[in-house]
Design a protein around this motif. Sequence first.
Motif, PDB file in Angstrom:
ATOM      1  N   ASP A   7      -4.463  -1.912  -5.829  1.00  0.00           N
ATOM      2  CA  ASP A   7      -5.204  -1.250  -4.490  1.00  0.00           C
ATOM      3  C   ASP A   7      -5.981  -2.166  -3.810  1.00  0.00           C
ATOM      4  O   ASP A   7      -6.154  -2.222  -2.783  1.00  0.00           O
ATOM      5  N   TYR A  21      -6.427   4.181   3.691  1.00  0.00           N
ATOM      6  CA  TYR A  21      -4.856   4.131   3.633  1.00  0.00           C
ATOM      7  C   TYR A  21      -4.027   4.230   5.092  1.00  0.00           C
ATOM      8  O   TYR A  21      -3.204   3.481   5.317  1.00  0.00           O
ATOM      9  N   VAL A  78       0.698  -1.183  -0.028  1.00  0.00           N
ATOM     10  CA  VAL A  78       0.065  -0.036  -0.236  1.00  0.00           C
ATOM     11  C   VAL A  78       0.879   1.295  -0.061  1.00  0.00           C
ATOM     12  O   VAL A  78       0.732   2.352  -0.741  1.00  0.00           O
TER      13      VAL A  78
END
Length: 327
Positions: free
Chosen positions: A101, A262, A70
């Motif tokens: 992703d 994230y 990530v």
Amino acid sequence: MANQSNSTFSIAPGIFNKEVVIVSCFFYVIIAFLTVFGNGLVIGSFMRYYRLRTITNYFVVSLAVADIIVGVISIPIWISILLYSSAEIGEVVNIVYNVLDLFAGASSILHLVVISMERFFAVVYPIRHRNTSTKVYNVFLIAVWVIPAVACGSSIELKKTSREANMLFLFITFFVVPLFVILSAYARIWHTASTRIQPLQQSSRTMKRDMRIAFTIALVIGFFVIAWLPFFTVQLLLVFCHQCQPEIYSKGLLLFVKFMHYSNSAVNPIIYAIKIPEFRRAYKQLVELCLCCSKTNEDNSRTAGDLLSATEMHLPSYSIREGALSP
């Protein structure tokens, strides 16, 4: 998760003003750095210190690898999407971003589930946990990487036929089910830990242990929900509520939900490593080792420089002496 990025999260220049993009990218860079640095410490500590190579920590390190993906790939490409148009980035990069992703996010979530299950097994059935073959845990380690890969392919094909079905598939598979498993596992862990300890025999050490367990459970569940719930909520509204789209599709909201999910990759090392005393000591020793190596290299460079300078200072006298001895 990010599979919807092309239709809902791919941003072309002009949608955001320059100041918003710069500030957003600054925070994304911070998250990427913390993700790579924190998870890098987890992996480095695990590799260097043999005592950390427990069953639980194998899953923790595998989770760190997923989170590093990530930080190294997903976040930088997302920053590029903010800064450049789709034409400038290219279709291939967009596809790579969507797939990786989704893959990294799904793998990270499944790691949380497996770690919860492993901790449940260790606390509720300790004898069976100790006697279980390592092959069983190896199967789970492989599964947390294979399942997201299969889910990526399924999601891409499903999206071609129905965006609604695809969104429901991702939401149920990678949010509802994981959340249910984590909540159930830690509820049972807490119940088992509390019933095994007699109230009259509780010492201050036992009380501290109970509080640490409760705090860790709250962190695991809390950060997971806080990080991913906004993302899935917005995605569901965008797909199923067409009347909501003008209000939901706002500049700040899109940046916020991406930042939140994230950030979960940066928080994971704190939850699963820093709360473990052995990792905490390994972190300290690893950082001190790096600083010592850096200082040693600097001292060696200075020493080499001093020797070189001293040699250069003696060279002229040596030449004069040779000249005097030569015929």
